[in-house]
Scaffold this motif. Structure first.
Motif, mmCIF file in Angstrom:
data_model
loop_
_atom_site.group_PDB
_atom_site.id
_atom_site.type_symbol
_atom_site.label_atom_id
_atom_site.label_comp_id
_atom_site.label_asym_id
_atom_site.label_seq_id
_atom_site.Cartn_x
_atom_site.Cartn_y
_atom_site.Cartn_z
ATOM 1 N N GLY A 189 56.645 38.717 36.936
ATOM 2 C CA GLY A 189 56.906 37.529 36.134
ATOM 3 C C GLY A 189 55.674 36.819 35.626
ATOM 4 O O GLY A 189 55.773 35.874 34.844
ATOM 5 N N VAL A 190 54.480 37.236 36.056
ATOM 6 C CA VAL A 190 53.226 36.603 35.610
ATOM 7 C C VAL A 190 52.657 37.411 34.451
ATOM 8 O O VAL A 190 52.629 38.641 34.487
ATOM 9 C CB VAL A 190 52.209 36.506 36.760
ATOM 10 C CG1 VAL A 190 50.864 35.986 36.262
ATOM 11 C CG2 VAL A 190 52.743 35.623 37.875
ATOM 12 N N MET A 191 52.206 36.696 33.426
ATOM 13 C CA MET A 191 51.631 37.334 32.235
ATOM 14 C C MET A 191 50.291 36.694 31.894
ATOM 15 O O MET A 191 50.119 35.485 32.070
ATOM 16 C CB MET A 191 52.568 37.166 31.041
ATOM 17 C CG MET A 191 53.930 37.770 31.235
ATOM 18 S SD MET A 191 55.033 37.406 29.851
ATOM 19 C CE MET A 191 55.366 35.675 30.147
ATOM 20 N N LEU A 192 49.369 37.499 31.405
ATOM 21 C CA LEU A 192 48.116 37.002 30.863
ATOM 22 C C LEU A 192 48.347 36.744 29.386
ATOM 23 O O LEU A 192 48.721 37.652 28.645
ATOM 24 C CB LEU A 192 47.002 38.038 31.064
ATOM 25 C CG LEU A 192 45.640 37.680 30.487
ATOM 26 C CD1 LEU A 192 45.064 36.437 31.159
ATOM 27 C CD2 LEU A 192 44.678 38.867 30.646
ATOM 28 N N GLY A 238 53.407 32.056 34.721
ATOM 29 C CA GLY A 238 54.450 32.563 35.598
ATOM 30 C C GLY A 238 55.628 31.624 35.568
ATOM 31 O O GLY A 238 55.566 30.566 34.941
ATOM 32 N N PRO A 239 56.694 32.002 36.229
ATOM 33 C CA PRO A 239 57.859 31.119 36.277
ATOM 34 C C PRO A 239 57.471 29.739 36.820
ATOM 35 O O PRO A 239 56.971 29.628 37.934
ATOM 36 C CB PRO A 239 58.824 31.831 37.224
ATOM 37 C CG PRO A 239 58.390 33.265 37.202
ATOM 38 C CD PRO A 239 56.903 33.223 36.988
ATOM 39 N N VAL A 281 39.745 38.678 36.024
ATOM 40 C CA VAL A 281 41.104 39.214 35.880
ATOM 41 C C VAL A 281 41.078 40.493 35.051
ATOM 42 O O VAL A 281 41.693 41.492 35.420
ATOM 43 C CB VAL A 281 42.047 38.152 35.261
ATOM 44 C CG1 VAL A 281 43.371 38.781 34.842
ATOM 45 C CG2 VAL A 281 42.283 37.019 36.248
ATOM 46 N N ARG A 282 40.354 40.480 33.955
ATOM 47 C CA ARG A 282 40.295 41.680 33.106
ATOM 48 C C ARG A 282 39.646 42.863 33.806
ATOM 49 O O ARG A 282 40.040 44.005 33.612
ATOM 50 C CB ARG A 282 39.548 41.363 31.815
ATOM 51 C CG ARG A 282 40.355 40.547 30.844
ATOM 52 C CD ARG A 282 39.577 40.309 29.587
ATOM 53 N NE ARG A 282 40.437 39.807 28.524
ATOM 54 C CZ ARG A 282 39.984 39.268 27.409
ATOM 55 N NH1 ARG A 282 38.686 39.139 27.205
ATOM 56 N NH2 ARG A 282 40.833 38.849 26.494
ATOM 57 N N ALA A 283 38.631 42.599 34.634
ATOM 58 C CA ALA A 283 37.892 43.684 35.279
ATOM 59 C C ALA A 283 38.560 44.200 36.549
ATOM 60 O O ALA A 283 38.378 45.363 36.905
ATOM 61 C CB ALA A 283 36.468 43.222 35.614
ATOM 62 N N CYS A 284 39.335 43.345 37.218
ATOM 63 C CA CYS A 284 39.789 43.696 38.562
ATOM 64 C C CYS A 284 41.295 43.716 38.779
ATOM 65 O O CYS A 284 41.751 44.095 39.856
ATOM 66 C CB CYS A 284 39.180 42.715 39.568
ATOM 67 S SG CYS A 284 37.380 42.726 39.610
ATOM 68 N N VAL A 285 42.087 43.288 37.807
ATOM 69 C CA VAL A 285 43.535 43.178 38.009
ATOM 70 C C VAL A 285 44.256 44.048 36.989
ATOM 71 O O VAL A 285 43.989 43.953 35.796
ATOM 72 C CB VAL A 285 44.006 41.714 37.875
ATOM 73 C CG1 VAL A 285 45.513 41.620 38.012
ATOM 74 C CG2 VAL A 285 43.313 40.832 38.896
ATOM 75 N N GLY A 286 45.158 44.889 37.468
ATOM 76 C CA GLY A 286 45.977 45.668 36.552
ATOM 77 C C GLY A 286 46.200 47.074 37.015
ATOM 78 O O GLY A 286 45.485 47.588 37.871
ATOM 79 N N LYS A 332 47.994 31.888 45.536
ATOM 80 C CA LYS A 332 48.755 31.003 44.648
ATOM 81 C C LYS A 332 49.909 31.736 43.964
ATOM 82 O O LYS A 332 50.652 31.145 43.190
ATOM 83 C CB LYS A 332 47.839 30.392 43.608
ATOM 84 C CG LYS A 332 46.864 29.383 44.220
ATOM 85 C CD LYS A 332 45.941 28.812 43.170
ATOM 86 C CE LYS A 332 45.018 27.782 43.814
ATOM 87 N NZ LYS A 332 44.023 27.272 42.855
ATOM 88 N N GLY A 333 50.028 33.046 44.205
ATOM 89 C CA GLY A 333 51.158 33.804 43.671
ATOM 90 C C GLY A 333 50.963 34.394 42.284
ATOM 91 O O GLY A 333 51.917 34.860 41.681
ATOM 92 N N TYR A 334 49.736 34.417 41.776
ATOM 93 C CA TYR A 334 49.493 34.986 40.446
ATOM 94 C C TYR A 334 49.222 36.492 40.484
ATOM 95 O O TYR A 334 49.470 37.181 39.504
ATOM 96 C CB TYR A 334 48.324 34.271 39.752
ATOM 97 C CG TYR A 334 48.664 32.871 39.341
ATOM 98 C CD1 TYR A 334 49.406 32.628 38.185
ATOM 99 C CD2 TYR A 334 48.267 31.778 40.095
ATOM 100 C CE1 TYR A 334 49.739 31.338 37.799
ATOM 101 C CE2 TYR A 334 48.585 30.487 39.710
ATOM 102 C CZ TYR A 334 49.325 30.277 38.566
ATOM 103 O OH TYR A 334 49.659 28.995 38.190
ATOM 104 N N VAL A 335 48.687 36.985 41.591
ATOM 105 C CA VAL A 335 48.465 38.429 41.732
ATOM 106 C C VAL A 335 49.019 38.890 43.079
ATOM 107 O O VAL A 335 49.205 38.094 44.004
ATOM 108 C CB VAL A 335 46.967 38.831 41.607
ATOM 109 C CG1 VAL A 335 46.391 38.446 40.280
ATOM 110 C CG2 VAL A 335 46.139 38.271 42.737
ATOM 111 N N VAL A 336 49.293 40.182 43.162
ATOM 112 C CA VAL A 336 49.750 40.811 44.395
ATOM 113 C C VAL A 336 48.883 42.030 44.656
ATOM 114 O O VAL A 336 48.261 42.576 43.741
ATOM 115 C CB VAL A 336 51.238 41.226 44.327
ATOM 116 C CG1 VAL A 336 52.129 40.000 44.221
ATOM 117 C CG2 VAL A 336 51.496 42.168 43.183
#
Length: 98
Positions: free
Chosen positions: A19-22, A35-36, A50-55, A93-97
């Motif tokens: 449910g979280v979007m960049l 996010g919601p 975020v761009r370098a480490c998440v996805g 904070k619930g933005y990444v898992v």
């Protein structure tokens, strides 16, 4: 009794939580994680992390740290500490898992 989640490790492969979007708000010139019922405006460094480490296409956090260290010509140990702390905070904070 609450449990403290461990810090994110360099071997982890974090991704955006369900449910979280960049998103880029072009009108305001801001990137954010949406996010919601929540929103987090990212500064330039947070966006870079975020761009370098998440996805899903990221090998692991270590590869992102290496990339950022080269991109910003900064000592890897300093970058690593800041990146791991930021990613842990985003996860808590619930933005990444992981």
């Amino acid at each position: 009794m609450s449990t403290v989640a461990p810090h994110i490790a360099e071997s982890d492969r974090p991704r955006l939580a369900p449910g979280v979007m960049l998103r880029n708000d072009r009108r305001r010139g801001q990137w954010m994680l949406m996010g919601p019922e929540r929103l987090l405006v990212l500064d330039e460094m947070a966006l870079a992390v975020v761009r370098a480490c998440v996805g899903p296409d990221i090998a692991d956090v270590a590869a992102g740290i290496d990339r950022l260290s080269v991109e910003y010509d900064a000592p890897r140990t300093e970058i690593a500490g800041d990146v791991l702390e930021m990613l842990t905070d985003l996860r808590n904070k619930g933005y990444v898992v992981t």
